[in-house]
Motif scaffolding. Structure first.
Motif, PDB file in Angstrom:
ATOM      1  N   ALA A  95       0.582  -1.386  -0.071  1.00 58.48           N
ATOM      2  CA  ALA A  95      -0.092  -0.119   0.018  1.00 58.48           C
ATOM      3  C   ALA A  95       0.886   1.356   0.025  1.00 58.48           C
ATOM      4  O   ALA A  95       2.037   1.268   0.838  1.00 58.48           O
ATOM      5  N   MET A  96       0.407   2.216  -0.777  1.00 57.34           N
ATOM      6  CA  MET A  96       0.893   3.418  -0.792  1.00 57.34           C
ATOM      7  C   MET A  96       0.389   4.445  -1.133  1.00 57.34           C
ATOM      8  O   MET A  96      -0.773   4.473  -1.824  1.00 57.34           O
ATOM      9  N   HIS A  97       0.410   5.768  -0.831  1.00 54.37           N
ATOM     10  CA  HIS A  97      -0.301   6.916  -1.098  1.00 54.37           C
ATOM     11  C   HIS A  97      -0.205   7.090  -3.114  1.00 54.37           C
ATOM     12  O   HIS A  97       0.675   6.955  -3.400  1.00 54.37           O
ATOM     13  N   GLU A  98      -1.467   7.534  -3.452  1.00 55.55           N
ATOM     14  CA  GLU A  98      -1.467   7.518  -4.741  1.00 55.55           C
ATOM     15  C   GLU A  98      -0.535   8.481  -5.540  1.00 55.55           C
ATOM     16  O   GLU A  98      -0.133   8.385  -6.611  1.00 55.55           O
ATOM     17  N   ALA A  99      -0.121   9.672  -4.832  1.00 54.34           N
ATOM     18  CA  ALA A  99       0.695  10.639  -5.576  1.00 54.34           C
ATOM     19  C   ALA A  99       1.971   9.892  -5.740  1.00 54.34           C
ATOM     20  O   ALA A  99       2.721  10.049  -6.870  1.00 54.34           O
ATOM     21  N   ASP A 100       2.488   8.936  -4.805  1.00 55.17           N
ATOM     22  CA  ASP A 100       3.718   8.187  -4.847  1.00 55.17           C
ATOM     23  C   ASP A 100       3.563   6.991  -5.695  1.00 55.17           C
ATOM     24  O   ASP A 100       4.657   6.760  -6.430  1.00 55.17           O
ATOM     25  N   ALA A 101       2.212   6.450  -5.841  1.00 52.50           N
ATOM     26  CA  ALA A 101       2.149   5.337  -6.721  1.00 52.50           C
ATOM     27  C   ALA A 101       2.105   5.762  -8.129  1.00 52.50           C
ATOM     28  O   ALA A 101       2.840   5.154  -8.897  1.00 52.50           O
ATOM     29  N   ALA A 102       1.536   7.028  -8.263  1.00 49.16           N
ATOM     30  CA  ALA A 102       1.689   7.574  -9.778  1.00 49.16           C
ATOM     31  C   ALA A 102       3.207   7.903 -10.158  1.00 49.16           C
ATOM     32  O   ALA A 102       3.531   7.625 -11.291  1.00 49.16           O
ATOM     33  N   GLY A 163      -6.218  10.370   6.296  1.00 52.63           N
ATOM     34  CA  GLY A 163      -7.090  10.630   7.163  1.00 52.63           C
ATOM     35  C   GLY A 163      -7.963   9.329   7.727  1.00 52.63           C
ATOM     36  O   GLY A 163      -8.487   9.221   8.650  1.00 52.63           O
ATOM     37  N   ASP A 164      -7.867   8.328   6.681  1.00 53.59           N
ATOM     38  CA  ASP A 164      -8.580   6.867   7.254  1.00 53.59           C
ATOM     39  C   ASP A 164      -7.737   5.989   8.045  1.00 53.59           C
ATOM     40  O   ASP A 164      -6.218   6.025   8.221  1.00 53.59           O
ATOM     41  N   ILE A 176      -1.449   9.733   7.764  1.00 55.86           N
ATOM     42  CA  ILE A 176      -1.422  11.442   7.624  1.00 55.86           C
ATOM     43  C   ILE A 176      -0.600  11.742   6.262  1.00 55.86           C
ATOM     44  O   ILE A 176       0.421  11.324   6.404  1.00 55.86           O
ATOM     45  N   TRP A 177      -1.216  12.427   5.518  1.00 57.02           N
ATOM     46  CA  TRP A 177      -0.457  12.684   4.290  1.00 57.02           C
ATOM     47  C   TRP A 177       0.424  13.975   4.819  1.00 57.02           C
ATOM     48  O   TRP A 177       0.210  15.147   5.157  1.00 57.02           O
ATOM     49  N   THR A 178       1.846  13.935   4.465  1.00 59.48           N
ATOM     50  CA  THR A 178       2.840  14.769   4.759  1.00 59.48           C
ATOM     51  C   THR A 178       3.764  14.878   3.579  1.00 59.48           C
ATOM     52  O   THR A 178       5.088  14.561   3.647  1.00 59.48           O
ATOM     53  N   PRO A 179       3.435  15.834   2.516  1.00 58.44           N
ATOM     54  CA  PRO A 179       4.230  15.790   1.265  1.00 58.44           C
ATOM     55  C   PRO A 179       5.128  16.766   1.537  1.00 58.44           C
ATOM     56  O   PRO A 179       5.288  17.377   2.721  1.00 58.44           O
ATOM     57  N   THR A 182       8.609  13.547  -0.788  1.00 54.05           N
ATOM     58  CA  THR A 182       8.044  13.192  -1.931  1.00 54.05           C
ATOM     59  C   THR A 182       6.679  13.710  -1.871  1.00 54.05           C
ATOM     60  O   THR A 182       5.953  14.194  -1.068  1.00 54.05           O
ATOM     61  N   PRO A 183       5.945  13.717  -3.018  1.00 51.13           N
ATOM     62  CA  PRO A 183       4.601  14.112  -3.253  1.00 51.13           C
ATOM     63  C   PRO A 183       3.745  13.229  -2.494  1.00 51.13           C
ATOM     64  O   PRO A 183       2.495  13.838  -1.915  1.00 51.13           O
ATOM     65  N   GLY A 184       3.751  12.083  -2.156  1.00 56.67           N
ATOM     66  CA  GLY A 184       3.033  11.142  -1.630  1.00 56.67           C
ATOM     67  C   GLY A 184       3.398  10.504  -0.270  1.00 56.67           C
ATOM     68  O   GLY A 184       2.727   9.673   0.182  1.00 56.67           O
ATOM     69  N   HIS A 185       4.386  11.254   0.624  1.00 62.24           N
ATOM     70  CA  HIS A 185       4.939  10.747   1.702  1.00 62.24           C
ATOM     71  C   HIS A 185       3.813  10.804   2.805  1.00 62.24           C
ATOM     72  O   HIS A 185       2.918  11.791   2.902  1.00 62.24           O
ATOM     73  N   VAL A 186       3.486   9.540   3.527  1.00 64.16           N
ATOM     74  CA  VAL A 186       2.763   9.532   4.608  1.00 64.16           C
ATOM     75  C   VAL A 186       3.358   9.258   5.846  1.00 64.16           C
ATOM     76  O   VAL A 186       4.458   8.485   6.076  1.00 64.16           O
TER      77      VAL A 186
END
Length: 346
Positions: A95-102, A163-164, A176-179, A182-186
């Motif tokens: 699992a990864m934030h979508e911004a980093d998956a992109a 947030g989930d 918690i999204w912490t860009p 990287t743009p999708g760091h969590v």
């Protein structure tokens, strides 16, 4: 030094080495859940790193084949590098934030020549000398195969939604999204009482966002197909304030060591960047290209001693600071300059 630490409450860390890197290791965290063990990051894709990770899992009383999931704080190879091997060995989801998956999808879909050409063009635009750009041009024209780390990262199976609460039976872990880095760091917030009864709001797996003794690299978000002018440093500073307000009892970072008093560390990092922006504004009393600014910035060693690849990272960091200064109205581009130069206003 022992490679495994028991942090209590079903949380362990494994020191997975990063070859030929001053950081030394990535702290891969193991979280027990009612559905089986879950990893937070995996470490660098290297035989020694893999052996250390699997031996560490054994020392924690489990096995790599028992891992049910992998949560990636961000896509960098010292965090995401071994994800494919873990999935191959266990069938675990990633699992990864979508911004980093992109970013992962772009990296896999573009041939190396595209990246070499893009990097060369960016450095030329930043004012890099011809001798520095020449190896990238040669690599582009030679069709050099993939050799750089992170050019074939694993595609994630799941998306981490900020947030989930993550679907981990028996645990309360919130994304918690912490860009910025990287743009999708969590960061991942374990909303459970600290096992040692430390005061504060649970525990935080902070990835590279907040580290106890160093500041993470903040460069540009690279996308050859997107001309959007992003502000990674602005993103990072806003994300820092979010973590400071959270007030976790303990921070479990991906490098160095665990620490307490996250608000104090956040305040130090905010002060550091405020001072650095002021220093760069002073350097820009006369027009400079991003390369010239990077040459004059304070690093952990003299510019002459910084290796080739690290100079590219330094220029990206200089550009991220320039974008922040432009957005604040403290710096502007010099019209007609080629390569573009920047100068302080007022």
């Amino acid at each position: 030094m022992t490679q495994v630490t028991d942090h209590g409450g079903g949380v362990h860390s494994i020191r997975v080495p990063i070859p030929d890197n001053p950081l030394g290791h990535t702290l891969v965290h193991l979280l027990d859940t009612d559905a089986g063990p879950v990893l937070i990051d995996t470490g660098w894709d290297d035989p020694e790193s893999w052996d250390t990770l699997t031996a560490g899992l054994t020392a924690c009383g489990t096995d790599v084949k028992d891992v049910t999931g992998v949560l990636i704080t961000h896509h960098h190879p010292d965090h995401h590098g071994l994800s494919a091997k873990v999935r191959d060995a266990s069938g675990a989801w990633i699992a990864m934030h979508e911004a980093d998956a992109a970013v992962v999808r772009r990296t896999r879909e573009n041939p190396p020549s595209r990246w070499y050409a893009y990097m060369a063009a960016k450095l030329v635009a930043a004012g890099a000398p011809e001798a520095h750009v020449a190896p990238l041009i040669a690599a582009r024209d030679a069709g050099r195969p993939r050799k750089l780390p992170g050019l074939d990262p694993a595609l994630p199976d799941r998306t981490i939604t900020p947030g989930d609460l993550l679907d981990l039976p028996g645990r309360r872990l919130r994304a918690i999204w912490t860009p910025g880095h990287t743009p999708g760091h969590v960061c991942l917030h374990l909303e459970e009482e600290h096992p040692a009864q430390l005061a504060g709001n649970g525990r935080l797996f902070s990835g590279d966002h907040v580290l106890p003794g160093i500041t993470p690299h903040i460069g540009l978000y690279e996308d050859p197909d997107d001309a959007t002018v992003t502000d990674p440093l602005g993103d990072y500073l806003a994300s820092l304030e979010r973590i400071g307000a959270l007030g976790p009892a303990e921070v479990l970072p991906a490098h160095q060591h665990p620490f307490t008093d996250a608000p104090a560390r956040v305040a130090e990092l905010l002060d550091h960047h405020e001072a650095r922006l002021a220093d760069l504004r002073a350097l820009l009393a006369a027009p400079l290209t991003p390369w010239q600014l990077a040459e004059r910035m304070e690093w952990n060693r003299p510019w002459a001693d910084i290796p080739y690849g690290s100079r590219n990272i330094a220029v990206s960091e200089a550009e991220a600071h320039l974008r922040r200064l432009v957005k604040l109205g403290h710096v502007e581009t010099v019209q007609g300059s080629d390569p573009v130069t920047y100068v302080a206003t007022g």
